[in-house]
Write a protein that holds these residues in place. Structure first.
Motif, PDB file in Angstrom:
ATOM      1  N   PHE A 177     102.700 -16.761   3.106  1.00 22.51           N
ATOM      2  CA  PHE A 177     102.189 -16.290   4.161  1.00 22.51           C
ATOM      3  C   PHE A 177     102.630 -17.188   5.418  1.00 22.51           C
ATOM      4  CE2 PHE A 177      99.011 -13.469   3.464  1.00 22.51           C
ATOM      5  CZ  PHE A 177      99.089 -12.058   4.282  1.00 22.51           C
ATOM      6  N   MET A 178     102.423 -18.370   4.973  1.00 25.20           N
ATOM      7  CA  MET A 178     103.511 -19.636   5.635  1.00 25.20           C
ATOM      8  C   MET A 178     104.891 -19.350   5.508  1.00 25.20           C
ATOM      9  SD  MET A 178     101.409 -22.944   5.112  1.00 25.20           S
ATOM     10  CE  MET A 178     100.959 -23.245   3.363  1.00 25.20           C
ATOM     11  N   MET A 179     105.512 -18.463   5.297  1.00 21.43           N
ATOM     12  CA  MET A 179     107.262 -18.933   5.001  1.00 21.43           C
ATOM     13  C   MET A 179     107.230 -17.720   5.603  1.00 21.43           C
ATOM     14  SD  MET A 179     108.696 -19.886   1.221  1.00 21.43           S
ATOM     15  CE  MET A 179     107.510 -19.199   0.261  1.00 21.43           C
ATOM     16  N   LEU A 180     106.092 -16.913   5.927  1.00 19.86           N
ATOM     17  CA  LEU A 180     106.452 -15.146   6.769  1.00 19.86           C
ATOM     18  C   LEU A 180     106.724 -15.503   7.778  1.00 19.86           C
ATOM     19  CD1 LEU A 180     106.373 -12.252   6.986  1.00 19.86           C
ATOM     20  CD2 LEU A 180     104.163 -11.919   6.082  1.00 19.86           C
ATOM     21  N   PHE A 181     105.725 -16.820   8.195  1.00 18.67           N
ATOM     22  CA  PHE A 181     104.910 -16.757   9.822  1.00 18.67           C
ATOM     23  C   PHE A 181     106.608 -17.394  10.174  1.00 18.67           C
ATOM     24  CE2 PHE A 181     100.526 -15.943   9.049  1.00 18.67           C
ATOM     25  CZ  PHE A 181     100.999 -14.713   9.137  1.00 18.67           C
ATOM     26  N   ARG A 182     107.049 -18.256   9.504  1.00 18.44           N
ATOM     27  CA  ARG A 182     108.600 -18.911   9.949  1.00 18.44           C
ATOM     28  C   ARG A 182     109.252 -18.116  10.003  1.00 18.44           C
ATOM     29  NH1 ARG A 182     108.235 -24.806   9.025  1.00 18.44           N
ATOM     30  NH2 ARG A 182     106.264 -25.515   9.132  1.00 18.44           N
ATOM     31  N   TRP A 183     109.024 -17.469   9.215  1.00 20.48           N
ATOM     32  CA  TRP A 183     110.361 -16.470   9.020  1.00 20.48           C
ATOM     33  C   TRP A 183     110.732 -14.869  10.462  1.00 20.48           C
ATOM     34  CZ3 TRP A 183     110.577 -11.197   8.249  1.00 20.48           C
ATOM     35  CH2 TRP A 183     111.987 -10.180   8.232  1.00 20.48           C
TER      36      TRP A 183
END
Length: 101
Positions: free
Chosen positions: A50-56
């Motif tokens: 989820f952290m990577m998704l929000f940065r994506w």
């Protein structure tokens, strides 16, 4: 240039492998502790995801770099398919662990 820190990407991968190893230990040895460990690790892997998704996701914030980041080249279908398979994995692991408790 990427907005994804190396620790986040490598942590996501390493913990996913650790969760798979823990789940395999549960399946092979029927050790209930390994199933609970796999459940915990899978939840941490999901949090990293989820952290990577929000940065994506594109943003217009003060620190936004627009479309210049490397992760903006990931195809939407690949991101959605990865997320959906991760959600199913978390759900199935939790159901098995809770069903055996």
């Amino acid at each position: 240039m990427t907005r994804l820190p190396l620790w986040l990407v490598l942590g996501h991968i390493a913990l996913a492998v650790a969760g798979l190893a823990s789940w395999t230990a549960y399946l092979v040895g029927n050790a209930r502790g390994s199933a609970w460990a796999a459940c915990a690790v899978v939840l941490i892997v999901a949090a990293f995801g989820f952290m990577m998704l929000f940065r994506w996701l594109p943003s217009r914030g003060r620190h936004s770099q627009g479309h210049a980041t490397a992760e903006r080249n990931f195809p939407l279908t690949a991101v959605v398919a990865h997320g959906m398979s991760a959600a199913v994995t978390v759900l199935l692991v939790a159901l098995v662990v809770l069903g055996r408790a």
